[in-house]
Design an enzyme around this catalytic site. Structure first.
Site, short mmCIF file in Angstrom:
data_model
loop_
_atom_site.label_atom_id
_atom_site.label_comp_id
_atom_site.label_asym_id
_atom_site.label_seq_id
_atom_site.Cartn_x
_atom_site.Cartn_y
_atom_site.Cartn_z
N HIS B 326 41.60 33.84 34.40
CA HIS B 326 41.25 34.39 35.66
C HIS B 326 40.64 33.34 36.27
O HIS B 326 40.06 32.56 36.06
CB HIS B 326 40.20 35.61 35.24
CG HIS B 326 40.00 36.45 36.60
ND1 HIS B 326 39.22 36.00 37.71
CD2 HIS B 326 40.46 37.79 36.75
CE1 HIS B 326 39.47 37.04 38.55
NE2 HIS B 326 40.02 38.10 37.81
N ARG B 346 38.05 38.66 46.50
CA ARG B 346 38.90 37.84 47.70
C ARG B 346 39.45 38.96 48.19
O ARG B 346 40.12 38.81 49.38
CB ARG B 346 39.90 37.09 46.52
CG ARG B 346 38.96 35.68 46.25
CD ARG B 346 39.97 34.87 45.23
NE ARG B 346 39.93 35.33 43.92
CZ ARG B 346 40.96 35.30 43.49
NH1 ARG B 346 42.27 34.99 43.87
NH2 ARG B 346 40.97 35.85 42.06
#
Ligand code: FAD
Ligand code: FES
Lengths: 241, 555
Positions: B326, B346
């Site tokens: 990740h 994000r």
């Protein structure tokens, strides 16, 4: 063309370094020197225990690591999640391997989102004496007593909202003088809200119908039969919202 | 609190924030997304899967000769925990229609469908029911629900992210079932984030071309899984739950059909046998193998057990050469190193920044590309921030989210994350987080078809343990969808199969055969698998445990 890469590795098995700062904690009464910055879970493992019960997600979501502790010179019993609580000097701690569950068994399809449901499934909620002990015990800093009060009033939305972050560690339940299982009442409230009270989503209904009517079959077929190169082209050319 | 020496860099982040906000507001990409060639280059040079010793040929079993992730090859080339001849299989300790191995999301979804289809099941699980990766997903679940979106578009995003290696029929099954799963979960009582008018509150994820991320604040996994678990627990006469009782090997019948498993009581250290007409593996992923020494986002029991037992019994694996890191695991503070910082940060406008407070990558590249770009910034460009314990990280600008989405947004949408950091004196609405890639997801797994069948009759697999759905790189939000879609399918298919299955004599001969293969291939090893739990016992303690006997990692 691979470049040699230096990646920071996990210090999977750490030996105590000479100059590392330590704290002394009492794990179920036995003294151990552990790194000063350790979490309770880290300290237990550092001391040499292989945890079986008492760790799940290790990140504060599952509630497997309920822990009680006392601090020197302080009469209070504190509560915390072992994976998210830092050790303190002189801490005397024990994990609770399991908490006796009291969960109502129900068919969610046959319930109504109101106070009667709470009365039938969790009558002990109405024994709440508003002592706030549950709130003080909550490692998630939730307003537990307030959501129990909301349950008493049948305010399902508030019950849902205030209990949303509950990790079901059960520390509230184990401290509650009225023997309520707050975490399960919260869970019921959230399910009632999601199923019966949340606003309907029109687009969702439409989309499900479109799928039922095979609206996308042709487009699926086209994509599934495409050669890799073509698919690639189409992928990189797609627009984005 | 961040150490003082980081202050100049933090100040730079604050200085560039306004300029970056203006860019974000303009609606154009804040940094140019990579072309196919650029993606390939950064992957080649920085993704850990491309390091020379990251892979190794497996010398025995159904995938013999194939190059797999080194840690997986090693785990497969290991001894079983048991000696088959110690078991009397004519008199099993438990009998059921369907044995479900693993009490996470896929396992619970399977149990619900098994009972809806009129059969009884046993869930065997290693820790408590729900102690699983499914409990931890924060970001959300993808489903093509909005008017501008469609399931085929979701399909295209997935195969692009997966490097076009996905099995098409699985991706279609996944995307086509998405909207139905949103509805199914809501009818069970999952509280989705919604707008005032009832439409879903949707966000982008890495590699998505439409907003289709459904969430339940940042407790998406916990809300969904607790709902599924509650449903399972509401039917005690149809589903038996065995906790701290993992399966460690499959049992077959003489005709090569899967017929249950051997259970290990981790507390009393006894072994038992379970006879089942059909078996479903839902054991999840393998983050706790700490592949290439990486920290992980995964729960304590993510040790690839299902792969091992299925492989010994003859099931084929797919894409076990590809590991998902990740992009944003926590790099500071040390206590939470490796913990997941959800991609939704994000999705909501958070930007990765280097030591100078500058963007260096489009924030929403597919995971492997984004992770590689972060590593490049740290390792090659040397523009990362070094922590006191020697880790390297880049900033993830969360305060920007408050500017883009309005004040209070972070607290409302990311309560778990906020809580996580405030414990360490970092208020993520005011200061950015420090991040570095963390071992996250098992892209491949046991190969399945769209009915979740494997090459072994009677053996079904769903969720992270399966391979093929996500190709060689999963996109965020598709695995919560995956365990719901295929978990349910597995429950239904296994139930149908169980209704007519007639088992022959039970056997553990495959364990002996596998042992013989090890010998024939001259593999010398002390390793035992499945390992069940990782060991974090310090080396000096191990040395003093003079009389302790370890099986795998457990004593
Ligand atoms: C921190 C984190 C965040 C994530 N966020 C997202 C997200 O936002 N969106 C998304 O789509 N995906 C996300 N994922 C991925 C996703 O949550 C998982 O891939 C998915 O939940 C896997 O579900 P599963 O049921 O297959 O496995 P799990 O939920 O992991 O369940 C497996 C279960 O099997 C048990 N088990 C293991 N071995 C044995 C054995 N030998 N015998 C019996 N039981 C055994 C385990 O203990 C566990 O209970 C995230 C993952 C993590 C770790
Ligand atoms: S281990 Fe899951 S909350 Fe601590």
């Amino acid at each position: 063309m691979a470049t040699k890469i230096e990646v920071k590795r996990k210090p999977a098995q750490k030996t105590q370094e000479k100059n590392e700062e330590t704290k002394t904690v009492y794990i179920m009464g036995k003294a151990h020197k552990v790194p000063a910055e350790a979490t309770i879970m880290g300290a237990i493992e550092y001391a040499g225990y292989q945890i079986k019960r008492g760790a799940g997600c290790r990140e504060g979501f599952c509630g497997a690591c309920a822990t009680v502790y006392r601090l020197p010179g302080d009469y209070k019993i504190y509560t915390g999640l072992a994976c998210a609580t830092l050790v303190e000097e002189g801490m005397w701690l024990a994990q609770l391997p399991a908490i006796p569950p009291q969960k109502a068994v129900y068919d969610i399809n046959k319930l109504e989102p109101n106070v009667e449901t709470i009365q039938v499934l969790y009558p002990e909620v109405f024994r709440c004496v508003a002592c706030n002990t549950c709130t003080k015990a909550c490692p998630q800093d939730l307003e537990v007593m307030d959501y129990i009060q909301a349950a008493k009033r049948g305010d399902i939305e508030m019950l849902m909202d205030l209990s949303f972050d509950c990790v079901s560690c059960g520390l509230c339940a184990i401290r509650c003088p009225a023997e309520i299982t707050q975490m399960n009442v919260g869970l019921l409230g959230r399910r009632l809200y999601g199923k019966y009270l949340s606003k309907e989503t029109k687009q969702l209904k439409n989309r499900i119908n479109e799928i039922k009517e095979h609206k996308f079959d042709k487009e699926f077929k086209r994509l599934m039969e495409m050669k890799k190169d073509q698919l690639k082209k189409e992928y990189y050319a797609r627009d984005s919202e | 609190m961040y150490p003082e020496y980081m202050t100049p860099s933090l100040e730079k982040v604050a200085q560039t924030r306004n300029k970056r906000y203006e860019m974000a507001k303009s609606g154009k990409p804040v940094f140019p997304p990579m072309t196919a060639d650029q993606r390939e280059e950064v992957l080649n040079r920085f993704h850990p899967d491309y390091e020379t010793d990251s892979k190794k040929k497996v010398r025995i079993g159904p995938n013999k000769g194939e190059i797999l992730t080194t840690e997986i090859s090693d785990l497969l080339e290991a001894h079983s925990r048991i000696k088959p001849d110690l078991f009397d299989l004519s008199n099993p300790d438990y009998e059921t229609d369907v044995l479900i191995i693993g009490g996470g999301g896929a396992g619970c979804a399977a149990a619900i469908e098994a009972m809806n289809n009129g059969v009884k099941s046993i869930i065997s699980t290693k820790l408590r029911l729900g102690d699983a990766n499914s409990m931890m997903s924060q970001g959300g679940m993808q489903a093509a629900v909005s008017e501008t979106d469609s399931p085929p578009r979701h399909y295209l995003d997935i195969v692009g992210g997966g490097h076009f290696d996905n099995k098409p029929e699985l991706v279609r099954a996944l995307t086509e079932a998405g909207p139905g799963i949103v509805k199914w979960l809501e009818e069970l009582g999952v509280v989705w984030d919604k707008m005032e008018d009832g439409s879903m509150y949707l966000l982008h994820g890495g590699g998505t071309s439409r907003k289709r991320m459904h969430s339940a604040r940042d407790y998406t996994g916990a809300i969904i899984l607790r709902t599924l678990m509650d449903e399972v627990k509401n039917n005690p006469e149809k589903v038996i739950i065995l906790e701290f009782m993992p399966i460690i090997e499959l049992i077959m019948d003489e005709k090569g059909r899967c017929a249950g498993g051997v259970i290990y009581n981790m507390e009393t250290e006894e072994y038992f046998t379970v006879k089942a007409k059909a078996t479903i593996i839902t054991t999840g992923g393998y983050g706790r193998l700490h592949i290439r020494g990486f920290d992980t986002t995964n729960h304590y029991g993510a040790t690839a057990d299902g792969l091992v037992m299925a492989y010994r019994a003859g099931a084929k694996l797919l894409y076990m050469d590809s590991v998902q890191y990740h992009p944003t695991g926590a790099a500071f503070p040390e206590q939470i190193a490796g913990y997941l910082i959800t991609e939704k940060i994000r999705g909501a406008g958070g930007q990765p920044l280097n030591i100078d407070g500058e963007l260096f990558v489009f924030p929403r590249e597919p995971r492997d590309v984004e992770a590689s770009a972060l590593m490049r910034e740290c390792l090659e460009h040397k523009k990362g921030i070094i922590t006191p314990s020697g880790r390297c990280g880049v900033w993830l600008d969360s305060p920007l989210i408050e500017i883009i989405q309005g004040e209070g947004y972070v607290n409302k949408q990311f309560p778990a994350m906020h809580h996580q950091f405030i414990r360490y004196g970092i208020d993520i609405t005011k200061e950015p987080m420090l991040v570095y890639p963390s071992l996250h997801y098992q892209n491949g797994g046991i190969e399945i078809n769209e009915k979740t069948e494997t090459n072994l009759p009677g053996l079904y697999v769903a969720g992270e343990a399966s391979g093929g759905v996500h190709g060689r790189n999963r996109l965020m939000g598709n695995s919560v969808l995956d365990y719901n879609v295929f978990g349910r399918r597995a429950g239904k298919e296994a139930a149908h199969y169980a209704k007519s299955a007639k088992l022959g004599k039970l056997t553990l001969q495959h364990i002996q055969d596998y042992e013989n293969q090890l010998k024939a291939a001259r593999i010398k090893t002390d390793s035992i698998s499945p390992i069940l739990l990782p060991s974090y016992t310090p080396e000096d303690v191990l040395k003093r445990q003079l009389t302790a006997c370890y099986e795998g990692t457990l004593r």
